[in-house]
Design an enzyme around this catalytic site. Structure first.
Site, PDB file in Angstrom:
ATOM      1  N   LEU A  17       5.717 -36.446 -17.432  1.00  0.00           N
ATOM      2  CA  LEU A  17       4.921 -36.578 -18.502  1.00  0.00           C
ATOM      3  C   LEU A  17       4.491 -37.872 -18.878  1.00  0.00           C
ATOM      4  O   LEU A  17       5.404 -38.915 -18.714  1.00  0.00           O
ATOM      5  CB  LEU A  17       5.610 -35.797 -19.580  1.00  0.00           C
ATOM      6  CG  LEU A  17       6.124 -34.676 -19.433  1.00  0.00           C
ATOM      7  CD1 LEU A  17       6.706 -33.957 -20.752  1.00  0.00           C
ATOM      8  CD2 LEU A  17       4.931 -33.682 -19.006  1.00  0.00           C
ATOM      9  N   HIS A  57      -0.095 -35.901 -21.740  1.00  0.00           N
ATOM     10  CA  HIS A  57       0.310 -34.693 -21.867  1.00  0.00           C
ATOM     11  C   HIS A  57       0.865 -34.391 -23.298  1.00  0.00           C
ATOM     12  O   HIS A  57       0.918 -33.510 -24.154  1.00  0.00           O
ATOM     13  CB  HIS A  57       1.455 -34.459 -20.874  1.00  0.00           C
ATOM     14  CG  HIS A  57       1.373 -34.419 -19.555  1.00  0.00           C
ATOM     15  ND1 HIS A  57       1.856 -35.552 -18.719  1.00  0.00           N
ATOM     16  CD2 HIS A  57       0.939 -33.518 -18.740  1.00  0.00           C
ATOM     17  CE1 HIS A  57       1.489 -35.381 -17.463  1.00  0.00           C
ATOM     18  NE2 HIS A  57       0.969 -33.921 -17.446  1.00  0.00           N
ATOM     19  N   GLN A  76     -10.758 -27.748 -13.563  1.00  0.00           N
ATOM     20  CA  GLN A  76      -9.551 -26.627 -13.733  1.00  0.00           C
ATOM     21  C   GLN A  76      -9.815 -26.083 -15.112  1.00  0.00           C
ATOM     22  O   GLN A  76      -9.377 -24.911 -15.265  1.00  0.00           O
ATOM     23  CB  GLN A  76      -8.232 -27.540 -13.733  1.00  0.00           C
ATOM     24  CG  GLN A  76      -7.006 -26.883 -13.872  1.00  0.00           C
ATOM     25  CD  GLN A  76      -5.865 -27.687 -13.916  1.00  0.00           C
ATOM     26  OE1 GLN A  76      -5.434 -27.517 -12.690  1.00  0.00           O
ATOM     27  NE2 GLN A  76      -5.248 -28.130 -14.813  1.00  0.00           N
ATOM     28  N   ARG A 133       0.183 -39.118 -11.142  1.00  0.00           N
ATOM     29  CA  ARG A 133      -0.045 -39.599  -9.883  1.00  0.00           C
ATOM     30  C   ARG A 133      -0.020 -41.216  -9.911  1.00  0.00           C
ATOM     31  O   ARG A 133       0.142 -41.786  -8.739  1.00  0.00           O
ATOM     32  CB  ARG A 133      -1.128 -39.316  -8.886  1.00  0.00           C
ATOM     33  CG  ARG A 133      -1.081 -37.512  -8.684  1.00  0.00           C
ATOM     34  CD  ARG A 133      -1.963 -37.225  -7.593  1.00  0.00           C
ATOM     35  NE  ARG A 133      -1.780 -36.125  -6.862  1.00  0.00           N
ATOM     36  CZ  ARG A 133      -1.883 -34.853  -7.377  1.00  0.00           C
ATOM     37  NH1 ARG A 133      -2.345 -34.767  -8.764  1.00  0.00           N
ATOM     38  NH2 ARG A 133      -1.533 -33.763  -6.830  1.00  0.00           N
TER      39      ARG A 133
HETATM   40  P1  AMP Z   1      -0.411 -31.747 -14.829  1.00  0.00           P
HETATM   41  O1  AMP Z   1       0.990 -31.983 -15.411  1.00  0.00           O
HETATM   42  O2  AMP Z   1      -1.108 -32.976 -14.181  1.00  0.00           O
HETATM   43  O3  AMP Z   1      -0.725 -30.545 -14.279  1.00  0.00           O
HETATM   44  O4  AMP Z   1      -1.344 -31.753 -16.451  1.00  0.00           O
HETATM   45  C1  AMP Z   1      -0.900 -30.888 -17.418  1.00  0.00           C
HETATM   46  C2  AMP Z   1      -1.934 -30.723 -18.430  1.00  0.00           C
HETATM   47  O5  AMP Z   1      -2.132 -32.144 -18.943  1.00  0.00           O
HETATM   48  C3  AMP Z   1      -3.416 -30.508 -17.836  1.00  0.00           C
HETATM   49  O6  AMP Z   1      -4.234 -29.441 -18.763  1.00  0.00           O
HETATM   50  C4  AMP Z   1      -3.902 -31.807 -17.700  1.00  0.00           C
HETATM   51  O7  AMP Z   1      -5.539 -31.753 -17.758  1.00  0.00           O
HETATM   52  C5  AMP Z   1      -3.655 -32.771 -18.835  1.00  0.00           C
HETATM   53  N1  AMP Z   1      -3.697 -34.104 -18.651  1.00  0.00           N
HETATM   54  C6  AMP Z   1      -3.194 -34.655 -17.729  1.00  0.00           C
HETATM   55  N2  AMP Z   1      -3.642 -35.931 -17.521  1.00  0.00           N
HETATM   56  C7  AMP Z   1      -4.287 -36.012 -19.032  1.00  0.00           C
HETATM   57  C8  AMP Z   1      -4.793 -37.268 -19.759  1.00  0.00           C
HETATM   58  N3  AMP Z   1      -5.127 -38.267 -19.110  1.00  0.00           N
HETATM   59  N4  AMP Z   1      -5.383 -36.839 -20.995  1.00  0.00           N
HETATM   60  C9  AMP Z   1      -5.347 -35.621 -21.369  1.00  0.00           C
HETATM   61  N5  AMP Z   1      -5.063 -34.459 -20.778  1.00  0.00           N
HETATM   62  C10 AMP Z   1      -4.262 -34.854 -19.496  1.00  0.00           C
END
Ligand code: AMP
Length: 283
Positions: A33, A37, A155, A191
């Site tokens: 996180l 997040h 997505q 990442r």
């Molecule tokens: P992930 O853990 O990458 O699957 O992301 C979980 C959620 O967090 C998804 O809805 C992503 O689009 C959102 N998310 C990831 N990176 C960001 C960011 N930089 N700003 C806002 N939301 C994000």
């Protein structure tokens, strides 16, 4: 924060809260996180009585097994961050809990164009895997509000489609939250942890190439500016999957812009092993 590892226990608990009139917000994640997040948790806390987050690195959405193996896991730090952010519940299931009958898909989700455009084209099967896990999570949690990041623009569209296919659009409201960025503009991403110091410095070029499009696009043909943006990355050693200027609603490429249609610029590029994505709304 209450920790659930079992789907049934969580489902029953949420159901009991909703019967008492509590509004439930849900933030699904794959962990590692960051503040992006956490911003979703904060949005959910503003709108709901209870905020539930999940951490599950979903094997079915990784088209590249190496990417799955190397996906960062920082669970103890994640739990601390969620607690500090005031998240009420964390769902931390095993693979068996999410896929009791195995990970082989049991159904095909009709995602139409989303399946073949952009990420769909370069990550075959990825969105089927995303739907597989979200279908299961949404059935378990049945939230009033679902929080997604604009960072994963396509997505968001796929999950809206899934919610429609599941017939729960009158029950679960989708909230798309803005992309959180580092001070130099790089979109926050789990990442990013995998980047070396030198790669991290270069990574901002993805945001800069999209900003270049945003700042310079005028009505008419869009290929010239798109190709310049691609060159900004490839000249610096990125392997570019795509940069596209697309209709913000359908994600169809717009090669001749009427100056009015709402557009989004989207990018996906590798820096060595690490694949990064980003997007900017253009108008
Ligand atoms: P992930 O853990 O990458 O699957 O992301 C979980 C959620 O967090 C998804 O809805 C992503 O689009 C959102 N998310 C990831 N990176 C960001 C960011 N930089 N700003 C806002 N939301 C994000």
């Amino acid at each position: 924060m209450i920790l659930f590892k079992k789907a049934n226990s969580l489902h029953q608990w949420v159901d009991a809260q909703q019967r008492k009139g509590q509004k439930v917000g849900f933030v699904p994640t794959m962990g590692a996180l960051h503040l992006g997040h956490i911003s979703l948790i904060e949005s959910s806390r503003k709108d709901n009585d209870i905020t539930i987050s999940s951490i599950f690195v979903n094997p079915t959405q990784f088209n590249d097994p190496k990417d799955f193996e190397k996906y960062p896991v920082t669970i103890e730090k994640d739990i601390l961050q969620l607690e500090q952010a005031g998240c009420d519940v964390l769902f931390l299931p095993s693979v068996e809990e999410i896929y009791p009958n195995g990970t082989t898909p049991k159904q095909h989700y009709d995602l139409q164009e989303m399946e073949i455009l952009l990420e769909g084209k370069f990550r075959s099967g990825h969105y089927q895997g995303v739907c597989q896990v979200l279908h299961r999570l949404l059935k378990i949690v049945q939230p009033d509000n679902l929080y997604l990041g604009q960072k994963d623009y396509q997505q968001c569209m796929v999950i809206s489609r899934l919610v429609e296919l599941m017939g729960i659009n009158d029950k679960t409201n989708i909230n798309i939250c803005p992309t959180l960025r580092e001070t130099d503009g790089l979109a926050m991403s789990s990442r990013n942890m995998r980047l070396s110091e030198a790669e991290r410095v270069k990574a901002v070029l993805i945001f800069q190439s999209l900003s270049y499009i945003k700042d310079n696009l005028v009505a008419g043909e869009t290929d010239t500016i798109k190709n310049k943006a691609i060159a900004m990355l490839s000249d610096e050693g990125f392997r570019v999957d795509y940069i596209e200027i697309a209709d913000a609603k359908t994600l169809q490429t717009v090669s001749n812009w009427d100056g009015k249609k709402k557009l989004v610029a989207l990018a996906a590029a590798f820096l060595n092993e690490v694949r990064l994505i980003d997007n900017l709304l253009l108008n």
